[in-house]
Design an enzyme around this catalytic site. Sequence first.
Site, PDB file in Angstrom:
ATOM      1  N   LYS A   1       0.850  -1.199   0.000  1.00  0.00           N
ATOM      2  CA  LYS A   1       0.000   0.000   0.000  1.00  0.00           C
ATOM      3  C   LYS A   1       0.889   1.253   0.000  1.00  0.00           C
ATOM      4  CE  LYS A   1      -3.838   1.798   2.919  1.00  0.00           C
ATOM      5  NZ  LYS A   1      -4.726   1.497   4.046  1.00  0.00           N
TER       6      LYS A   1
ATOM      7  N   SER B   1      -9.895  -0.754   7.441  1.00  0.00           N
ATOM      8  CA  SER B   1      -9.397  -0.535   6.081  1.00  0.00           C
ATOM      9  C   SER B   1      -8.817  -1.728   5.358  1.00  0.00           C
ATOM     10  CB  SER B   1      -8.346   0.574   6.087  1.00  0.00           C
ATOM     11  OG  SER B   1      -8.988   1.802   6.066  1.00  0.00           O
TER      12      SER B   1
ATOM     13  N   SER C   1      -9.705   2.053   3.477  1.00  0.00           N
ATOM     14  CA  SER C   1      -8.814   2.821   2.637  1.00  0.00           C
ATOM     15  C   SER C   1      -7.907   1.973   1.760  1.00  0.00           C
ATOM     16  CB  SER C   1      -7.946   3.722   3.517  1.00  0.00           C
ATOM     17  OG  SER C   1      -7.116   2.936   4.364  1.00  0.00           O
TER      18      SER C   1
HETATM   19  N1  GLN Z   1     -13.000   4.015   7.409  1.00  0.00           N
HETATM   20  C1  GLN Z   1     -12.234   4.272   8.578  1.00  0.00           C
HETATM   21  C2  GLN Z   1     -11.801   5.698   8.604  1.00  0.00           C
HETATM   22  O1  GLN Z   1     -12.153   6.405   7.728  1.00  0.00           O
HETATM   23  C3  GLN Z   1     -11.086   3.325   8.676  1.00  0.00           C
HETATM   24  C4  GLN Z   1      -9.833   3.759   8.042  1.00  0.00           C
HETATM   25  C5  GLN Z   1      -8.702   2.799   8.234  1.00  0.00           C
HETATM   26  O2  GLN Z   1      -8.867   1.713   8.784  1.00  0.00           O
HETATM   27  N2  GLN Z   1      -7.525   3.244   7.845  1.00  0.00           N
HETATM   28  O3  GLN Z   1     -11.127   6.136   9.471  1.00  0.00           O
END
Ligand code: GLN
Length: 485
Positions: free
Chosen positions: A80, A179, A155
């Site tokens: 990532k 995410s 994400s």
């Molecule tokens: N959707 C969650 C957020 O917006 C999780 C993000 C993540 O796990 N990096 O914070």
Amino acid sequence: MENLYKLSAFEIREKILKGEVKSEDLVQKIFERIEKIDSNIGSFVSLRKEKALQEARTIDEKIKNGEKVGELAGVPVAIKDNMVSEGDKTTACSKILSNYTGIYDGTVVKKLKEADAIIIGITNMDEFAMGSTTKTSIHHITRNPWDNERVPGGSSGGAAASIAAQEAYISLGSDTGGSIRQPASFCGVVGMKPTYGRVSRYGLMAFASSLDQIGPIAKKVEDIALAMNVIAGPDDYDATVVNCEVPDYTQFLNQDIKGMKIGVPKEYFIDGINPEVRKIMDSSLEKFKELGVEIVEVSLPHTKYAVPTYYVIAPAEASSNLARFDGVRYGYRSENIENINDLYINSRSEGFGDEVKRRIMIGTYVLSAGFYDAYFKKAQKVRAKIKDDFEKAFENVDIIFTPVSPTTAFRLDDKKTPIELYLEDIFTISANLAGIPGISIPAGKVEGLPVGIQLLGKPFGEGELIKAGSAFEKVRGEWELPELD
Ligand code: GLN
């Protein structure tokens, strides 16, 4: 070479080790596939073509000469865009780091390289991992391989899409509030968030340091076991990694799970879950029963506070972590500067996107002298209660079963408000607040879109999740990924 991309990491690795497939040929084919299909998907923000081919040649040579090779020898993998890799652009998909090139290998990257994996490219994500759509990347959006008009989740949307599109065999993501698991569910692949302290975060661009954890996304549970063998374990550069033994995770595959106790939290089966998603949860539980598992109702009474608690703690930590991007030391610097204040203010205003700014503002507010007790301190107390709930539940059960997301992948043009998006995280963020491991496994489809189940484990209980997940895959049956060419 036909259809080698359909194989699991486990299967392709065997073929490479036996000399049936040359890593260089495979990597070449994978790049051809990416060139052909990725313009419609957008999993990657950059590719390491020349380097990957060179590395693959070296591995082929080693295998030919009968030298000892690592656990992922010659297997194409992806990382990532928030994992630092020496000599590769790592931008966290933010303008503020658009010119940043890694000057060292983060621990997971180092471990992948030591295991002789071939890192083929860097995958797309929401800016600084804040989001659940992969729409906030500075580079481009990523489309769901099952339906190009839908998001892949986020994400780690690029990471999950790269597996669903069969462009890589293992993709590392990061999970702060879901995410890895949510995009895995939306893309019909498997994703695991390990226990906090199982995998080093050294070289991971921090979002919320007490919640972030790196983990693998792959086609099958067996690949998750393989990847965990490589990335888990103590690290001199990250004191939060617990110094406890890392088992061989492949020993948990293909085991009998008769007699295992699975808890189903009543607070997770609420109105608001898409009824078709709910049906898949019910039928998955039936499948576990066929395996001789005992299903027990458990209670996690503080679940309803998880979303507000997370959306105080995560932004608070983010506001502090992101203070380092000031336009002075590295990263984007505004051209429009007359004095030192302009330098900070304009560089940050121009360099960060809206969602990141929103979180910095929330975080700064909840940490401010006047509101610290009311918000941040309170959230920490509730976090402790959420953790207690899990400890109590795990006194009676081995693992906990829940949905991953109340819905399937949403449409790209669906204009959800930030709050609506935050509420979608309801089933994933408790695991981060409690620090426990979770895995998302494809279980069925609603209107052609994949739906995952989530299994949560005791701290350092990744093995039990792999055991239950691998058994579940067998009763669920074959899982075909979409044909894209
Ligand atoms: N959707 C969650 C957020 O917006 C999780 C993000 C993540 O796990 N990096 O914070």
